[in-house]
Motif scaffolding. Structure first.
Motif, PDB file in Angstrom:
ATOM      1  N   SER A 147       0.936  -1.330   0.031  1.00  0.00           N
ATOM      2  CA  SER A 147      -0.060  -0.126   0.004  1.00  0.00           C
ATOM      3  C   SER A 147       0.828   1.173   0.042  1.00  0.00           C
ATOM      4  CB  SER A 147      -1.001  -0.004   1.260  1.00  0.00           C
ATOM      5  OG  SER A 147      -1.837  -1.169   1.097  1.00  0.00           O
ATOM      6  N   ALA A 148       1.983   1.133  -0.681  1.00  0.00           N
ATOM      7  CA  ALA A 148       2.966   2.337  -0.916  1.00  0.00           C
ATOM      8  C   ALA A 148       3.436   2.310  -2.257  1.00  0.00           C
ATOM      9  CB  ALA A 148       4.009   2.258   0.196  1.00  0.00           C
ATOM     10  N   PRO A 149       3.750   3.596  -2.815  1.00  0.00           N
ATOM     11  CA  PRO A 149       4.650   3.569  -4.023  1.00  0.00           C
ATOM     12  C   PRO A 149       5.702   2.704  -4.344  1.00  0.00           C
ATOM     13  CG  PRO A 149       3.798   5.662  -3.233  1.00  0.00           C
ATOM     14  CD  PRO A 149       3.824   4.778  -2.248  1.00  0.00           C
ATOM     15  N   ASN A 150       5.973   2.618  -5.491  1.00  0.00           N
ATOM     16  CA  ASN A 150       7.321   1.735  -5.772  1.00  0.00           C
ATOM     17  C   ASN A 150       8.592   2.623  -5.553  1.00  0.00           C
ATOM     18  OD1 ASN A 150       9.072   0.105  -7.095  1.00  0.00           O
ATOM     19  ND2 ASN A 150       7.901   0.073  -8.879  1.00  0.00           N
ATOM     20  N   LEU A 151       9.181   2.279  -4.426  1.00  0.00           N
ATOM     21  CA  LEU A 151      10.679   2.845  -4.531  1.00  0.00           C
ATOM     22  C   LEU A 151      11.899   1.878  -4.728  1.00  0.00           C
ATOM     23  CD1 LEU A 151      10.376   5.298  -1.443  1.00  0.00           C
ATOM     24  CD2 LEU A 151      10.166   5.889  -3.942  1.00  0.00           C
ATOM     25  N   THR A 152      11.447   0.713  -5.387  1.00  0.00           N
ATOM     26  CA  THR A 152      12.418  -0.292  -5.587  1.00  0.00           C
ATOM     27  C   THR A 152      12.873  -0.321  -7.179  1.00  0.00           C
ATOM     28  OG1 THR A 152      11.252  -1.827  -3.931  1.00  0.00           O
ATOM     29  CG2 THR A 152      12.516  -2.904  -5.642  1.00  0.00           C
ATOM     30  N   GLY A 153      11.776  -0.114  -7.965  1.00  0.00           N
ATOM     31  CA  GLY A 153      12.256  -0.138  -9.280  1.00  0.00           C
ATOM     32  C   GLY A 153      12.438  -1.467  -9.899  1.00  0.00           C
ATOM     33  N   SER A 154      12.172  -2.555  -9.208  1.00  0.00           N
ATOM     34  CA  SER A 154      12.409  -4.014  -9.687  1.00  0.00           C
ATOM     35  C   SER A 154      11.683  -4.382 -10.895  1.00  0.00           C
ATOM     36  CB  SER A 154      12.341  -4.843  -8.607  1.00  0.00           C
ATOM     37  OG  SER A 154      11.089  -4.838  -8.061  1.00  0.00           O
ATOM     38  N   GLU A 155      12.335  -5.195 -11.840  1.00  0.00           N
ATOM     39  CA  GLU A 155      11.649  -5.789 -12.977  1.00  0.00           C
ATOM     40  C   GLU A 155      10.166  -6.333 -12.890  1.00  0.00           C
ATOM     41  OE1 GLU A 155      12.967  -8.679 -16.707  1.00  0.00           O
ATOM     42  OE2 GLU A 155      14.362  -7.886 -15.430  1.00  0.00           O
ATOM     43  N   GLY A 156       9.416  -6.029 -13.538  1.00  0.00           N
ATOM     44  CA  GLY A 156       8.028  -6.272 -13.499  1.00  0.00           C
ATOM     45  C   GLY A 156       7.265  -5.600 -12.687  1.00  0.00           C
ATOM     46  N   TRP A 157       7.667  -4.791 -11.951  1.00  0.00           N
ATOM     47  CA  TRP A 157       6.954  -3.682 -10.764  1.00  0.00           C
ATOM     48  C   TRP A 157       6.968  -2.294 -11.333  1.00  0.00           C
ATOM     49  CZ3 TRP A 157       3.899  -6.740  -8.302  1.00  0.00           C
ATOM     50  CH2 TRP A 157       3.936  -8.011  -8.115  1.00  0.00           C
ATOM     51  N   GLY A 158       7.490  -2.257 -12.461  1.00  0.00           N
ATOM     52  CA  GLY A 158       7.608  -0.777 -12.819  1.00  0.00           C
ATOM     53  C   GLY A 158       8.700   0.051 -12.272  1.00  0.00           C
ATOM     54  N   GLU A 159       8.748   1.566 -12.735  1.00  0.00           N
ATOM     55  CA  GLU A 159       9.833   2.203 -12.351  1.00  0.00           C
ATOM     56  C   GLU A 159       9.576   2.816 -10.901  1.00  0.00           C
ATOM     57  OE1 GLU A 159      12.486   2.901 -14.455  1.00  0.00           O
ATOM     58  OE2 GLU A 159      11.540   1.182 -15.616  1.00  0.00           O
ATOM     59  N   VAL A 160      10.775   3.372 -10.485  1.00  0.00           N
ATOM     60  CA  VAL A 160      10.740   3.869  -9.163  1.00  0.00           C
ATOM     61  C   VAL A 160       9.754   5.102  -9.164  1.00  0.00           C
ATOM     62  CG1 VAL A 160      12.147   5.460  -7.612  1.00  0.00           C
ATOM     63  CG2 VAL A 160      13.124   3.184  -8.348  1.00  0.00           C
ATOM     64  N   ASP A 161       8.857   5.440  -8.272  1.00  0.00           N
ATOM     65  CA  ASP A 161       8.144   6.708  -8.425  1.00  0.00           C
ATOM     66  C   ASP A 161       9.025   7.806  -7.698  1.00  0.00           C
ATOM     67  OD1 ASP A 161       6.230   8.564  -8.071  1.00  0.00           O
ATOM     68  OD2 ASP A 161       4.534   7.152  -7.183  1.00  0.00           O
ATOM     69  N   ARG A 162       9.697   8.547  -8.816  1.00  0.00           N
ATOM     70  CA  ARG A 162      10.721   9.411  -8.153  1.00  0.00           C
ATOM     71  C   ARG A 162       9.763  10.620  -7.781  1.00  0.00           C
ATOM     72  NH1 ARG A 162      16.166   9.675  -7.434  1.00  0.00           N
ATOM     73  NH2 ARG A 162      16.365  11.813  -6.474  1.00  0.00           N
ATOM     74  N   ASP A 163       8.491  11.070  -8.287  1.00  0.00           N
ATOM     75  CA  ASP A 163       7.895  12.105  -7.687  1.00  0.00           C
ATOM     76  C   ASP A 163       7.538  11.785  -6.138  1.00  0.00           C
ATOM     77  OD1 ASP A 163       8.124  13.408 -10.165  1.00  0.00           O
ATOM     78  OD2 ASP A 163       6.094  12.695 -10.869  1.00  0.00           O
ATOM     79  N   TYR A 164       7.077  10.730  -5.859  1.00  0.00           N
ATOM     80  CA  TYR A 164       6.696  10.369  -4.585  1.00  0.00           C
ATOM     81  C   TYR A 164       8.055  10.650  -3.730  1.00  0.00           C
ATOM     82  CZ  TYR A 164       5.822   7.826  -0.336  1.00  0.00           C
ATOM     83  OH  TYR A 164       5.718   7.383   1.112  1.00  0.00           O
ATOM     84  N   TYR A 165       9.223   9.912  -4.041  1.00  0.00           N
ATOM     85  CA  TYR A 165      10.452  10.007  -3.367  1.00  0.00           C
ATOM     86  C   TYR A 165      10.668  11.493  -3.151  1.00  0.00           C
ATOM     87  CZ  TYR A 165      15.059   9.939  -2.035  1.00  0.00           C
ATOM     88  OH  TYR A 165      16.413   9.824  -1.380  1.00  0.00           O
ATOM     89  N   ASP A 166      10.712  12.353  -4.049  1.00  0.00           N
ATOM     90  CA  ASP A 166      10.868  13.654  -4.026  1.00  0.00           C
ATOM     91  C   ASP A 166      10.105  14.556  -3.265  1.00  0.00           C
ATOM     92  OD1 ASP A 166      13.429  13.317  -5.616  1.00  0.00           O
ATOM     93  OD2 ASP A 166      12.354  13.796  -7.292  1.00  0.00           O
ATOM     94  N   GLU A 167       8.965  14.373  -3.205  1.00  0.00           N
ATOM     95  CA  GLU A 167       7.823  15.054  -2.903  1.00  0.00           C
ATOM     96  C   GLU A 167       7.483  14.855  -1.368  1.00  0.00           C
ATOM     97  OE1 GLU A 167       3.549  16.514  -4.522  1.00  0.00           O
ATOM     98  OE2 GLU A 167       4.671  15.752  -6.064  1.00  0.00           O
ATOM     99  N   PHE A 168       7.455  13.611  -1.025  1.00  0.00           N
ATOM    100  CA  PHE A 168       6.972  13.166   0.179  1.00  0.00           C
ATOM    101  C   PHE A 168       7.895  12.208   1.172  1.00  0.00           C
ATOM    102  CE2 PHE A 168       2.984  13.482  -2.448  1.00  0.00           C
ATOM    103  CZ  PHE A 168       2.108  13.869  -1.675  1.00  0.00           C
ATOM    104  N   PHE A 169       8.538  11.475   0.325  1.00  0.00           N
ATOM    105  CA  PHE A 169       9.304  10.457   1.276  1.00  0.00           C
ATOM    106  C   PHE A 169      10.539  11.007   1.540  1.00  0.00           C
ATOM    107  CE2 PHE A 169      12.584   6.838   1.696  1.00  0.00           C
ATOM    108  CZ  PHE A 169      11.449   5.783   2.853  1.00  0.00           C
ATOM    109  N   ALA A 170      11.624  11.520   0.853  1.00  0.00           N
ATOM    110  CA  ALA A 170      12.843  11.938   1.297  1.00  0.00           C
ATOM    111  C   ALA A 170      12.533  13.144   2.245  1.00  0.00           C
ATOM    112  CB  ALA A 170      13.457  12.375  -0.152  1.00  0.00           C
ATOM    113  N   PRO A 171      11.660  14.274   1.737  1.00  0.00           N
ATOM    114  CA  PRO A 171      11.457  15.291   2.909  1.00  0.00           C
ATOM    115  C   PRO A 171      10.881  14.861   4.223  1.00  0.00           C
ATOM    116  CG  PRO A 171      10.583  15.945   0.747  1.00  0.00           C
ATOM    117  CD  PRO A 171      11.236  14.301   0.491  1.00  0.00           C
TER     118      PRO A 171
END
Length: 163
Positions: A96-120
């Motif tokens: 129940s969270a965005p993708n920060l793994t980027g593993s094959e078959g699960w899509g790309e890392v959700d960089r917008d989520y990382y930059d906007e919510f997670f890292a801050p």
């Protein structure tokens, strides 16, 4: 631990819940959230003994790839002056969270989520945990010191192990 050695601890938590409609990790591709049942958070525990500081950060996400983990540790280190190698980041496993793994078959890392919510959020929790450092209960330490002495924290290697 000598009686005159100060042991400090501090903690803080930040909300890192993404916007409704965010693509979620671990489902079929392109599965988006429709509501928020429980929010996501990042919790930081700061520890200090004499001049050595460390941070243990837990995040309610599915996983985080090594590159983003190292990027986050570097950013936290820059903001808190805690050495990179003294920062450990761990994740619960939730779908129940965005993708920060980027593993094959699960899509790309959700960089917008990382930059906007997670890292801050993670950086803020780490800074607040450092600000909240206060004398830890030495009696509590004495009660659990035998169990604590059997644990080994290997900062920079992301591992916790019993001796």
């Amino acid at each position: 631990m000598c009686d005159n050695t100060r042991f400090l601890a501090g903690a803080a938590r930040e909300d890192v819940t993404p916007k409704v409609g965010t693509c979620l990790y671990g489902y079929v591709p392109n599965h988006h959230s429709q509501s928020v049942h429980d929010g996501l958070s990042v919790t930081a525990l700061a520890l200090q003994s004499e001049s050595t500081k460390a941070l243990v950060i837990t995040a309610e996400i599915g996983n985080i790839c090594n590159e983003l983990c190292d990027e986050l540790r570097a950013a936290i280190s820059a903001e808190t002056a805690v050495p990179f190698e003294n920062i450990v980041i761990s994740c619960t496993h939730t779908h129940s969270a965005p993708n920060l793994t980027g593993s094959e078959g699960w899509g790309e890392v959700d960089r917008d989520y990382y930059d906007e919510f997670f890292a801050p959020g993670a950086i803020s929790a780490a800074k607040k945990a450092i600000e909240n450092l206060a004398d830890a209960d030495k009696e509590l330490y004495r009660q659990y010191s035998s169990e604590l002495s059997q644990l080994t924290l290997q900062f920079g290697q992301n591992s916790l192990a019993a001796n």
